[in-house]
Design a protein around this motif. Structure first.
Motif, PDB file in Angstrom:
ATOM      1  N   GLU A  73      -4.710   5.843  -3.686  1.00  0.00           N
ATOM      2  CA  GLU A  73      -5.517   6.142  -4.864  1.00  0.00           C
ATOM      3  C   GLU A  73      -4.859   5.780  -6.192  1.00  0.00           C
ATOM      4  O   GLU A  73      -5.561   5.573  -7.181  1.00  0.00           O
ATOM      5  CB  GLU A  73      -5.882   7.627  -4.875  1.00  0.00           C
ATOM      6  CG  GLU A  73      -6.727   8.027  -3.672  1.00  0.00           C
ATOM      7  CD  GLU A  73      -7.072   9.503  -3.642  1.00  0.00           C
ATOM      8  OE1 GLU A  73      -6.607  10.264  -4.527  1.00  0.00           O
ATOM      9  OE2 GLU A  73      -7.813   9.912  -2.732  1.00  0.00           O
ATOM     10  N   ALA A  74      -3.497   5.733  -6.223  1.00  0.00           N
ATOM     11  CA  ALA A  74      -2.814   5.549  -7.507  1.00  0.00           C
ATOM     12  C   ALA A  74      -1.721   4.495  -7.494  1.00  0.00           C
ATOM     13  O   ALA A  74      -1.116   4.235  -8.524  1.00  0.00           O
ATOM     14  CB  ALA A  74      -2.228   6.885  -7.965  1.00  0.00           C
ATOM     15  N   GLY A  75      -1.428   3.914  -6.338  1.00  0.00           N
ATOM     16  CA  GLY A  75      -0.395   2.880  -6.280  1.00  0.00           C
ATOM     17  C   GLY A  75       1.018   3.400  -6.294  1.00  0.00           C
ATOM     18  O   GLY A  75       1.954   2.678  -6.628  1.00  0.00           O
ATOM     19  N   VAL A  76       1.218   4.651  -5.904  1.00  0.00           N
ATOM     20  CA  VAL A  76       2.540   5.265  -5.895  1.00  0.00           C
ATOM     21  C   VAL A  76       3.199   5.040  -4.542  1.00  0.00           C
ATOM     22  O   VAL A  76       2.627   5.377  -3.505  1.00  0.00           O
ATOM     23  CB  VAL A  76       2.438   6.776  -6.195  1.00  0.00           C
ATOM     24  CG1 VAL A  76       3.750   7.484  -5.934  1.00  0.00           C
ATOM     25  CG2 VAL A  76       1.959   7.001  -7.612  1.00  0.00           C
ATOM     26  N   ARG A  77       4.392   4.465  -4.561  1.00  0.00           N
ATOM     27  CA  ARG A  77       5.193   4.264  -3.353  1.00  0.00           C
ATOM     28  C   ARG A  77       6.472   5.061  -3.491  1.00  0.00           C
ATOM     29  O   ARG A  77       7.454   4.589  -4.030  1.00  0.00           O
ATOM     30  CB  ARG A  77       5.531   2.783  -3.169  1.00  0.00           C
ATOM     31  CG  ARG A  77       4.452   1.975  -2.547  1.00  0.00           C
ATOM     32  CD  ARG A  77       4.358   2.301  -1.083  1.00  0.00           C
ATOM     33  NE  ARG A  77       3.557   1.321  -0.390  1.00  0.00           N
ATOM     34  CZ  ARG A  77       2.897   1.580   0.717  1.00  0.00           C
ATOM     35  NH1 ARG A  77       2.950   2.767   1.260  1.00  0.00           N
ATOM     36  NH2 ARG A  77       2.189   0.647   1.299  1.00  0.00           N
ATOM     37  N   ALA A  78       6.443   6.314  -3.041  1.00  0.00           N
ATOM     38  CA  ALA A  78       7.603   7.192  -3.162  1.00  0.00           C
ATOM     39  C   ALA A  78       7.907   7.827  -1.818  1.00  0.00           C
ATOM     40  O   ALA A  78       7.026   7.964  -0.971  1.00  0.00           O
ATOM     41  CB  ALA A  78       7.344   8.262  -4.212  1.00  0.00           C
ATOM     42  N   ASP A  79       9.139   8.223  -1.657  1.00  0.00           N
ATOM     43  CA  ASP A  79       9.598   8.858  -0.428  1.00  0.00           C
ATOM     44  C   ASP A  79       9.128  10.309  -0.398  1.00  0.00           C
ATOM     45  O   ASP A  79       9.398  11.080  -1.324  1.00  0.00           O
ATOM     46  CB  ASP A  79      11.130   8.786  -0.384  1.00  0.00           C
ATOM     47  CG  ASP A  79      11.705   9.275   0.919  1.00  0.00           C
ATOM     48  OD1 ASP A  79      10.967   9.871   1.741  1.00  0.00           O
ATOM     49  OD2 ASP A  79      12.910   9.073   1.129  1.00  0.00           O
ATOM     50  N   ALA A  80       8.439  10.690   0.647  1.00  0.00           N
ATOM     51  CA  ALA A  80       7.921  12.054   0.774  1.00  0.00           C
ATOM     52  C   ALA A  80       9.044  13.085   0.831  1.00  0.00           C
ATOM     53  O   ALA A  80       8.808  14.261   0.536  1.00  0.00           O
ATOM     54  CB  ALA A  80       7.027  12.172   2.006  1.00  0.00           C
TER      55      ALA A  80
END
Length: 153
Positions: A73-80
């Motif tokens: 939805e927002a283009g965020v690629r972060a480690d959970a």
């Protein structure tokens, strides 16, 4: 004597649709010029400002599911692994048939670096994104519980 319970009576309304459903959501934030900013996106149906959220994904933790929604939805690629539970907020999800479904969303905060936000992502053409202060975000979203979380953030 046979008892007829409301849920089994002929013509009874299925109360299950009115029980709160659980979603997961991501509060993506960053430090920009020395102050906190949070990422809001528009919903696809009404265009109102929201945080990325969706249904839990089988086989993923809630934090992983929230970050998957943040990617789509927002283009965020972060480690959970960086995501931390911050609270819950309730809202009514509008259904296609005109009814609404009560939903409680578990919210996970995640601090982002600039390289963790992409311009190309699955729903890029369907949504807008905006970085704003938490105080401004609280004025832009309509969910009272989410407004409270943002004011305290």
């Amino acid at each position: 004597m046979n008892q007829i319970f409301p849920q089994t009576a002929p013509g009874a309304v299925d109360d299950a649709i009115y029980l709160p459903r659980r979603q997961v959501a991501a509060l993506c934030w960053r430090k920009h010029k020395g102050r906190k900013e949070v990422l809001l996106i528009t919903s696809r149906d009404t265009g109102r400002w929201v945080v990325p959220k969706g249904w839990p994904i089988e086989g993923l933790t809630d934090a992983q599911s929230a970050l998957q929604e943040a990617w789509e939805e927002a283009g965020v690629r972060a480690d959970a692994d960086k995501a931390r539970f911050i609270g819950c907020f309730a809202y009514d999800k509008a259904l296609r048939d005109g009814r609404s479904l009560p939903v409680e969303a578990n919210l996970y905060k995640v601090r982002l670096r600039d390289d963790e936000v992409r311009d190309r992502f699955p729903e890029a053409r369907e949504r807008r994104r905006m970085w704003v202060t938490p105080r401004r975000a609280a004025k832009m979203v309509i969910e009272p519980d989410l407004q409270d979380i943002l004011r305290r953030f």
